[in-house]
Design a protein around this motif. Structure first.
Motif, PDB file in Angstrom:
ATOM      1  N   PHE A  86       5.115   6.449  -1.011  1.00 24.85           N
ATOM      2  CA  PHE A  86       5.472   6.929   0.321  1.00 24.85           C
ATOM      3  C   PHE A  86       6.984   6.910   0.570  1.00 24.85           C
ATOM      4  O   PHE A  86       7.537   7.841   1.160  1.00 24.85           O
ATOM      5  CB  PHE A  86       4.760   6.067   1.379  1.00 24.85           C
ATOM      6  CG  PHE A  86       5.178   6.354   2.800  1.00 24.85           C
ATOM      7  CD1 PHE A  86       4.538   7.341   3.530  1.00 24.85           C
ATOM      8  CD2 PHE A  86       6.210   5.644   3.406  1.00 24.85           C
ATOM      9  CE1 PHE A  86       4.927   7.616   4.846  1.00 24.85           C
ATOM     10  CE2 PHE A  86       6.606   5.915   4.705  1.00 24.85           C
ATOM     11  CZ  PHE A  86       5.952   6.902   5.425  1.00 24.85           C
TER      12      PHE A  86
ATOM     13  N   LYS B 172       2.757   1.703  -3.339  1.00 21.33           N
ATOM     14  CA  LYS B 172       1.877   2.188  -4.409  1.00 21.33           C
ATOM     15  C   LYS B 172       1.671   3.695  -4.315  1.00 21.33           C
ATOM     16  O   LYS B 172       1.548   4.390  -5.320  1.00 21.33           O
ATOM     17  CB  LYS B 172       0.528   1.475  -4.355  1.00 21.33           C
ATOM     18  CG  LYS B 172       0.537   0.063  -4.903  1.00 21.33           C
ATOM     19  CD  LYS B 172      -0.856  -0.540  -4.843  1.00 21.33           C
ATOM     20  CE  LYS B 172      -0.894  -1.917  -5.481  1.00 21.33           C
ATOM     21  NZ  LYS B 172      -2.253  -2.532  -5.408  1.00 21.33           N
ATOM     22  N   LYS B 173       1.626   4.203  -3.097  1.00 17.31           N
ATOM     23  CA  LYS B 173       1.430   5.630  -2.880  1.00 17.31           C
ATOM     24  C   LYS B 173       2.703   6.443  -3.131  1.00 17.31           C
ATOM     25  O   LYS B 173       2.645   7.675  -3.132  1.00 17.31           O
ATOM     26  CB  LYS B 173       0.953   5.879  -1.443  1.00 17.31           C
ATOM     27  CG  LYS B 173      -0.457   5.390  -1.149  1.00 17.31           C
ATOM     28  CD  LYS B 173      -0.819   5.707   0.297  1.00 17.31           C
ATOM     29  CE  LYS B 173      -2.245   5.287   0.612  1.00 17.31           C
ATOM     30  NZ  LYS B 173      -2.596   5.593   2.036  1.00 17.31           N
TER      31      LYS B 173
ATOM     32  N   LYS C 235       0.828  -1.209   0.000  1.00 17.27           N
ATOM     33  CA  LYS C 235       0.000   0.000   0.000  1.00 17.27           C
ATOM     34  C   LYS C 235       0.862   1.259   0.000  1.00 17.27           C
ATOM     35  O   LYS C 235       0.641   2.188  -0.803  1.00 17.27           O
ATOM     36  CB  LYS C 235      -0.916  -0.010   1.228  1.00 17.27           C
ATOM     37  CG  LYS C 235      -1.788   1.235   1.357  1.00 17.27           C
ATOM     38  CD  LYS C 235      -2.543   1.238   2.682  1.00 17.27           C
ATOM     39  CE  LYS C 235      -1.609   1.514   3.854  1.00 17.27           C
ATOM     40  NZ  LYS C 235      -2.364   1.654   5.138  1.00 17.27           N
TER      41      LYS C 235
END
Length: 237
Positions: A59, A56-57, A53
């Protein structure tokens, strides 16, 4: 007609197999010291899915490997490390986070061998992981005597399984972290990147003297399937 039917069934089977998802998700970490590719463990789904997650961002892009200790590990993923004010030269990093923790996912078969990807954490009784900070083990080799001493002291009598003990003796790792920090992946290519970063000059807080930023990306479905085939040939005839 029978041969044509058999061929059609075979083609449909092969197409279905090719169209299915890969068995494992792999990620690439890019730095000025090289790249490494890691496989995320399916046995630790909470940590795996959280890492996917965040990746994908985007970050992790621009965060630093802010703490490095040779023959032990390299640590990164602190969001403060990409803040030009909080991460000014000489500043201590490692306190940034994402506002949540992940429940520990300890597995007897997973241990802190050289190249393992694991979650950092603060000192909490449930040993819950940071929502973003991670480390990769460089480690060192141990003798039977040192492993015996470790079992009786830091491991408080817990015995290291024979197969894992042999790994720690021949390849290396950081066995005192087992069952204390959640390991959720491992380097499958590019361990030299870890060695190079672990060897850089650093300050009194173990922060590299020259920043080591990273970029983290998920490998494509096709790339993951190719790696699955190479790493697990028996499962991918």
């Amino acid at each position: 007609m029978k041969k044509l039917f058999t061929l059609s069934v075979l083609l449909l089977t092969l197409t279905a197999a090719f169209a299915g998802p890969p068995k494992n998700q792999y990620v690439r970490i890019h730095t000025t010291y090289g790249d490494c590719i890691l496989r995320l463990y399916n046995e630790t789904p909470l940590h795996r899915d959280n890492f996917i997650k965040l990746t994908k961002k985007g970050f992790y892009n621009g965060t630093l490997f802010h703490r490095v200790i040779q023959n032990f590990m390299i640590q990164g993923g602190d969001p403060d490390s990409k803040d030009p004010i909080k991460a000014k030269p000489g500043a201590e990093l490692g306190n940034g986070d994402v506002g949540y923790t992940i429940p520990a996912e300890f597995r007897d078969s997973i241990f802190h061998k050289r190249g393992v990807l694991a979650a950092a954490r603060d000192d909490n009784p449930k040993k819950e992981s940071s929502g973003c900070q991670f480390y990769i083990v460089e480690g060192k080799r141990f003798t039977d005597g040192k492993l015996d001493t470790l079992e009786n002291t830091r491991l408080k009598g817990r015995k290291i399984p024979v197969s894992q003990r042999e790994w720690y003796k021949s390849v290396g790792g950081s066995p005192h972290l087992d069952q204390n920090y959640t390991a959720f992946g491992e380097v499958v290519s590019g361990i030299d990147m870890v060695d190079r970063i672990a060897a850089v000059k650093k300050d009194g807080n173990d922060r590299p003297a020259a920043d080591v930023p990273m970029t983290v990306e998920l490998l494509s479905k096709k790339e993951c399937k190719q790696l699955d085939k190479i790493l697990f040939p028996k499962a991918n005839p």
